[in-house]
Design a protein around this motif. Structure first.
Motif, PDB file in Angstrom:
ATOM      1  N   ALA A 262       8.078 -27.425  25.296  1.00  0.00           N
ATOM      2  CA  ALA A 262       9.486 -27.343  25.681  1.00  0.00           C
ATOM      3  C   ALA A 262       9.844 -25.984  26.265  1.00  0.00           C
ATOM      4  O   ALA A 262      10.548 -25.897  27.281  1.00  0.00           O
ATOM      5  CB  ALA A 262      10.369 -27.646  24.470  1.00  0.00           C
ATOM      6  N   VAL A 263       9.373 -24.903  25.637  1.00  0.00           N
ATOM      7  CA  VAL A 263       9.753 -23.575  26.128  1.00  0.00           C
ATOM      8  C   VAL A 263       9.096 -23.286  27.471  1.00  0.00           C
ATOM      9  O   VAL A 263       9.713 -22.676  28.362  1.00  0.00           O
ATOM     10  CB  VAL A 263       9.428 -22.478  25.091  1.00  0.00           C
ATOM     11  CG1 VAL A 263       7.947 -22.144  25.044  1.00  0.00           C
ATOM     12  CG2 VAL A 263      10.239 -21.222  25.367  1.00  0.00           C
ATOM     13  N   ILE A 264       7.872 -23.737  27.658  1.00  0.00           N
ATOM     14  CA  ILE A 264       7.219 -23.527  28.946  1.00  0.00           C
ATOM     15  C   ILE A 264       7.829 -24.438  30.004  1.00  0.00           C
ATOM     16  O   ILE A 264       8.018 -24.030  31.154  1.00  0.00           O
ATOM     17  CB  ILE A 264       5.703 -23.751  28.837  1.00  0.00           C
ATOM     18  CG1 ILE A 264       5.116 -22.817  27.778  1.00  0.00           C
ATOM     19  CG2 ILE A 264       5.032 -23.511  30.182  1.00  0.00           C
ATOM     20  CD1 ILE A 264       5.549 -21.365  27.887  1.00  0.00           C
ATOM     21  N   LEU A 265       8.161 -25.662  29.624  1.00  0.00           N
ATOM     22  CA  LEU A 265       8.859 -26.550  30.558  1.00  0.00           C
ATOM     23  C   LEU A 265      10.131 -25.883  31.058  1.00  0.00           C
ATOM     24  O   LEU A 265      10.433 -25.910  32.256  1.00  0.00           O
ATOM     25  CB  LEU A 265       9.196 -27.876  29.878  1.00  0.00           C
ATOM     26  CG  LEU A 265      10.162 -28.793  30.638  1.00  0.00           C
ATOM     27  CD1 LEU A 265       9.609 -29.146  32.016  1.00  0.00           C
ATOM     28  CD2 LEU A 265      10.462 -30.054  29.838  1.00  0.00           C
ATOM     29  N   SER A 266      10.871 -25.270  30.161  1.00  0.00           N
ATOM     30  CA  SER A 266      12.107 -24.600  30.559  1.00  0.00           C
ATOM     31  C   SER A 266      11.836 -23.515  31.593  1.00  0.00           C
ATOM     32  O   SER A 266      12.531 -23.421  32.612  1.00  0.00           O
ATOM     33  CB  SER A 266      12.778 -23.994  29.324  1.00  0.00           C
ATOM     34  OG  SER A 266      13.930 -23.274  29.687  1.00  0.00           O
ATOM     35  N   GLY A 267      10.799 -22.688  31.348  1.00  0.00           N
ATOM     36  CA  GLY A 267      10.454 -21.650  32.314  1.00  0.00           C
ATOM     37  C   GLY A 267       9.981 -22.229  33.630  1.00  0.00           C
ATOM     38  O   GLY A 267      10.314 -21.714  34.710  1.00  0.00           O
ATOM     39  N   VAL A 268       9.200 -23.311  33.556  1.00  0.00           N
ATOM     40  CA  VAL A 268       8.714 -23.964  34.777  1.00  0.00           C
ATOM     41  C   VAL A 268       9.882 -24.549  35.571  1.00  0.00           C
ATOM     42  O   VAL A 268       9.917 -24.460  36.805  1.00  0.00           O
ATOM     43  CB  VAL A 268       7.676 -25.051  34.427  1.00  0.00           C
ATOM     44  CG1 VAL A 268       7.376 -25.930  35.638  1.00  0.00           C
ATOM     45  CG2 VAL A 268       6.390 -24.411  33.914  1.00  0.00           C
ATOM     46  N   ILE A 269      10.846 -25.152  34.870  1.00  0.00           N
ATOM     47  CA  ILE A 269      12.026 -25.692  35.558  1.00  0.00           C
ATOM     48  C   ILE A 269      12.710 -24.595  36.367  1.00  0.00           C
ATOM     49  O   ILE A 269      13.031 -24.770  37.554  1.00  0.00           O
ATOM     50  CB  ILE A 269      13.019 -26.302  34.542  1.00  0.00           C
ATOM     51  CG1 ILE A 269      12.468 -27.605  33.960  1.00  0.00           C
ATOM     52  CG2 ILE A 269      14.378 -26.561  35.203  1.00  0.00           C
ATOM     53  CD1 ILE A 269      13.308 -28.177  32.828  1.00  0.00           C
ATOM     54  N   ASN A 270      12.918 -23.438  35.741  1.00  0.00           N
ATOM     55  CA  ASN A 270      13.603 -22.352  36.446  1.00  0.00           C
ATOM     56  C   ASN A 270      12.731 -21.739  37.535  1.00  0.00           C
ATOM     57  O   ASN A 270      13.248 -21.299  38.568  1.00  0.00           O
ATOM     58  CB  ASN A 270      14.063 -21.292  35.443  1.00  0.00           C
ATOM     59  CG  ASN A 270      15.301 -21.734  34.672  1.00  0.00           C
ATOM     60  OD1 ASN A 270      16.126 -22.481  35.194  1.00  0.00           O
ATOM     61  ND2 ASN A 270      15.434 -21.291  33.438  1.00  0.00           N
ATOM     62  N   ALA A 271      11.406 -21.728  37.331  1.00  0.00           N
ATOM     63  CA  ALA A 271      10.509 -21.240  38.380  1.00  0.00           C
ATOM     64  C   ALA A 271      10.522 -22.185  39.579  1.00  0.00           C
ATOM     65  O   ALA A 271      10.563 -21.745  40.741  1.00  0.00           O
ATOM     66  CB  ALA A 271       9.091 -21.103  37.828  1.00  0.00           C
ATOM     67  N   ILE A 272      10.498 -23.491  39.306  1.00  0.00           N
ATOM     68  CA  ILE A 272      10.535 -24.486  40.388  1.00  0.00           C
ATOM     69  C   ILE A 272      11.854 -24.401  41.145  1.00  0.00           C
ATOM     70  O   ILE A 272      11.889 -24.483  42.385  1.00  0.00           O
ATOM     71  CB  ILE A 272      10.301 -25.899  39.809  1.00  0.00           C
ATOM     72  CG1 ILE A 272       8.828 -26.049  39.401  1.00  0.00           C
ATOM     73  CG2 ILE A 272      10.692 -26.980  40.813  1.00  0.00           C
ATOM     74  CD1 ILE A 272       8.523 -27.333  38.664  1.00  0.00           C
ATOM     75  N   ARG A 273      12.943 -24.225  40.415  1.00  0.00           N
ATOM     76  CA  ARG A 273      14.247 -24.062  41.069  1.00  0.00           C
ATOM     77  C   ARG A 273      14.244 -22.838  41.980  1.00  0.00           C
ATOM     78  O   ARG A 273      14.771 -22.869  43.095  1.00  0.00           O
ATOM     79  CB  ARG A 273      15.340 -23.916  40.006  1.00  0.00           C
ATOM     80  CG  ARG A 273      15.674 -25.191  39.244  1.00  0.00           C
ATOM     81  CD  ARG A 273      16.610 -24.896  38.074  1.00  0.00           C
ATOM     82  NE  ARG A 273      17.023 -26.108  37.378  1.00  0.00           N
ATOM     83  CZ  ARG A 273      17.713 -26.123  36.237  1.00  0.00           C
ATOM     84  NH1 ARG A 273      18.068 -24.969  35.672  1.00  0.00           N
ATOM     85  NH2 ARG A 273      18.051 -27.266  35.668  1.00  0.00           N
ATOM     86  N   ARG A 274      13.622 -21.767  41.498  1.00  0.00           N
ATOM     87  CA  ARG A 274      13.644 -20.520  42.263  1.00  0.00           C
ATOM     88  C   ARG A 274      12.804 -20.624  43.536  1.00  0.00           C
ATOM     89  O   ARG A 274      13.253 -20.212  44.616  1.00  0.00           O
ATOM     90  CB  ARG A 274      13.139 -19.373  41.385  1.00  0.00           C
ATOM     91  CG  ARG A 274      13.218 -18.025  42.076  1.00  0.00           C
ATOM     92  CD  ARG A 274      12.809 -16.895  41.148  1.00  0.00           C
ATOM     93  NE  ARG A 274      12.582 -15.676  41.905  1.00  0.00           N
ATOM     94  CZ  ARG A 274      12.038 -14.582  41.409  1.00  0.00           C
ATOM     95  NH1 ARG A 274      11.665 -14.544  40.135  1.00  0.00           N
ATOM     96  NH2 ARG A 274      11.856 -13.518  42.168  1.00  0.00           N
ATOM     97  N   VAL A 275      11.587 -21.174  43.438  1.00  0.00           N
ATOM     98  CA  VAL A 275      10.754 -21.250  44.644  1.00  0.00           C
ATOM     99  C   VAL A 275      11.298 -22.286  45.622  1.00  0.00           C
ATOM    100  O   VAL A 275      11.101 -22.166  46.834  1.00  0.00           O
ATOM    101  CB  VAL A 275       9.276 -21.551  44.311  1.00  0.00           C
ATOM    102  CG1 VAL A 275       8.668 -20.433  43.490  1.00  0.00           C
ATOM    103  CG2 VAL A 275       9.107 -22.880  43.613  1.00  0.00           C
ATOM    104  N   GLN A 276      12.000 -23.289  45.107  1.00  0.00           N
ATOM    105  CA  GLN A 276      12.640 -24.246  46.015  1.00  0.00           C
ATOM    106  C   GLN A 276      13.749 -23.557  46.804  1.00  0.00           C
ATOM    107  O   GLN A 276      13.870 -23.736  48.024  1.00  0.00           O
ATOM    108  CB  GLN A 276      13.210 -25.430  45.232  1.00  0.00           C
ATOM    109  CG  GLN A 276      13.837 -26.502  46.133  1.00  0.00           C
ATOM    110  CD  GLN A 276      14.339 -27.698  45.340  1.00  0.00           C
ATOM    111  OE1 GLN A 276      14.576 -27.613  44.134  1.00  0.00           O
ATOM    112  NE2 GLN A 276      14.497 -28.826  46.011  1.00  0.00           N
TER     113      GLN A 276
END
Length: 561
Positions: A262-276
């Motif tokens: 869950a915590v890594i998913l949260s970071g990945v979500i924000n990383a994906i949002r940022r690179v998009q």
């Protein structure tokens, strides 16, 4: 306490005359703490305070969490566990236990359920108070962080975890239960160590293991039927086996699988949002390589896959094809020629056309990943060559070296920044110092995918909602709530996680999301919560968060809290 209370309790003349405020006591304690030269010395100092002055201990931890979290948990707790048998006799006064030690010999001397119930009832950490714990953290010490089988020394993990429940989410410390299930150890070093305090036997076979755990779980529930049980630091196979067996039978979760995911998913979500937003990479265009194939890695992959399915409309098969898993033998494929552990088979690739890839650099060249996640406990695995190749493939490579402690991390923040020309989007499992670009003096703060952002709020939400079980939907809701908890300032700075100074606010948000999801799925059993209007659940959660000032510091009690 004041002189009148001392007189009432018969304590006059047993201590110096001055009556101090908690603030003065804190200043003295912080001066002593900061005078210690090593993190382990600081850990011992705080452990002694926890067992003698619990109220003061939690005031300090809550108010100075950024400074204290690395002392009471990772990275220091790993060193403390390695040394626990050497330190244990000196951490508390005689007769003061720091946790529940359930010893289970592989012989006719194995405890009965009645024996176990008696042991559990004997643990009364707060004298003269009714002890009714709401959360237990239990480990068998078989896979402590990245350090392997530490046996009974692993007790430091449940203790540390529950301290973070208190500091991060306001769980009342009097309602926490740290448990180590001592089934022995396969660590020859400890078996031969004259100072090792655990059972001197090898671990049981699979049948004995599951029978023993079942008996322990039944005994815990016989004494505390409504308790939330968090499984922590079990071997990968057992972690999955226990979660599969118990997830829908009782109130429990596994932080290594679900919390980490869950915590890594949260970071990945924000990383994906940022690179998009910044590089135009669409979510479905990502390719994710996991270096490490243990319970944590597969748990993380499962939850990121669920995100792609829920938020971006991919089918299960489309989402599964975005992942490549790497273990000690290389890329996990169906035709590699070895027998795969059950938990690895789901992500085994069948599109490799008979080719096998061993080295990480070759795998990066083959897959051309946009995301590289490390959960291998192999220090330095993300070499300069690997990181440079990622930077050549991606304008903003996403790199998450998540192994704990810092000595086991796949790379440091500095190494990732230098090898990617400062373009990396980074989060680690342990804290790394900020990096300053030599020419521009621009300062970059690394993200830390610390489970502390998830498990305290998840636990608090479960305690308040009292669901029949913790569903995958509740775990996902917790991760999504964490991702959405960033402030505008944190987003503008490019952070993936909120500042740790806001942890109690973030935990309240996560707990609220868990409560909402429990209600939505008709799993919540708490009549009190069900009576709360939807828009009032967040204030309800905050109201139920314990803090040192929640107690009347002048109340008459002989308890150390």
């Amino acid at each position: 306490m004041d002189t009148a209370q001392r007189a009432r309790l018969g304590l006059n003349a047993l201590s110096p005359s001055r009556v101090e405020t908690l603030a003065i006591q804190k200043r003295r304690a912080m001066r002593q703490l900061r005078s210690k030269s090593s993190l382990l010395e600081k850990y011992i100092f705080m452990a002694q305070m926890r067992t003698t002055q619990t109220h003061l201990f939690y005031k300090i931890v809550i108010e100075e969490l950024e400074e204290l979290a690395p002392v009471i948990y990772t990275p220091t707790v790993g060193t403390a566990c390695l040394e626990y048998s050497n330190m244990y006799p000196f951490l508390a006064a005689p007769g003061v236990s720091d946790g529940l030690y359930l010893t289970y010999p592989n012989s006719a001397a194995a405890p009965t359920t009645s024996d176990l119930v008696s042991m559990i009832k004997q643990y009364q950490p707060f004298p003269n108070e009714i002890y009714q714990p709401e959360i237990a953290v239990i480990s068998d010490g078989s896979r402590i962080l990245g350090l392997g089988d530490l046996g009974v020394n692993g007790i430091g993990i449940p203790i540390g975890k529950l301290q973070l429940y208190v500091a991060g989410a306001g769980i009342d410390p009097r309602k926490t239960l740290p448990i180590i299930l001592d089934l022995g150890t396969n660590n020859d070093k400890f078996l031969e160590d004259e100072f090792y305090l655990g059972l001197r036997q090898r671990r049981p076979d699979e049948q004995q293991f599951y029978e023993s755990v079942e008996k322990v779980i039944q005994s815990i529930h016989q004494v505390y039927p409504d308790i939330l049980i968090q499984f922590e630091d079990w071997s990968s196979e057992h972690a999955f086996g226990l979660l599969e067996k118990y997830q829908k039978k009782m109130l429990c979760f596994n932080d290594d699988i679900q919390g980490t995911g869950a915590v890594i998913l949260s970071g990945v979500i924000n990383a994906i949002r940022r690179v998009q937003k910044e590089s135009g990479v669409e979510p479905q265009g990502h390719r994710v390589v996991f270096y490490g194939a243990g319970s944590a890695a597969i748990g993380v992959a499962r939850q990121i896959q669920e995100y792609f399915q829920i938020e971006h409309g991919l089918t299960e098969e489309q989402a599964r094809q975005l992942f490549w898993i790497v273990d000690s033998k290389g890329l996990v494929t169906v035709d590699r020629g070895d027998k795969l552990a059950q938990h690895k088979t789901y992500y085994a690739r069948n599109d490799n056309q008979g080719q096998q890839y061993k080295s990480l650099l070759d795998i990066v060249e083959y897959v051309k990943p946009t995301v590289l996640i490390g959960l291998s406990s192999i220090p330095g695995a993300f070499t300069e060559q690997v990181l440079r190749r990622l930077a050549a493939l991606n304008e903003q490579p996403i790199v998450f070296p998540l192994s704990n402690p810092a000595t086991q991390a796949e790379c440091t923040f500095e190494q990732a920044m230098q090898a990617t020309e400062h373009r990396v989007i980074f989060a680690s499992g342990t804290a790394f110092p900020a990096f300053t670009e030599p020419l521009t003096q621009k300062r970059h703060i690394p993200g830390q995918g610390n489970n502390m952002y998830i498990f305290p709020g998840l636990g608090l939400g479960a305690v308040l909602a009292k669901p029949t079980y913790i569903s995958d939907g509740m775990i996902y809701a917790a991760a999504k709530a964490l991702a959405d908890s960033l402030s505008q300032d944190e987003i503008q700075q490019g952070w993936l996680y909120p500042t740790l100074t806001r942890i109690r606010q973030v935990s309240a948000i996560v707990a609220t999301a868990v409560c909402h999801e429990a209600i939505t799925e008709n799993l919540a059993q708490s009549a009190h919560l069900l009576a709360v209007p939807k828009d009032d659940i967040l204030p309800y959660v905050v109201k139920h968060m314990w803090a040192p000032h929640s107690l009347d510091a002048l109340a008459s009690s002989s308890s150390r809290i």
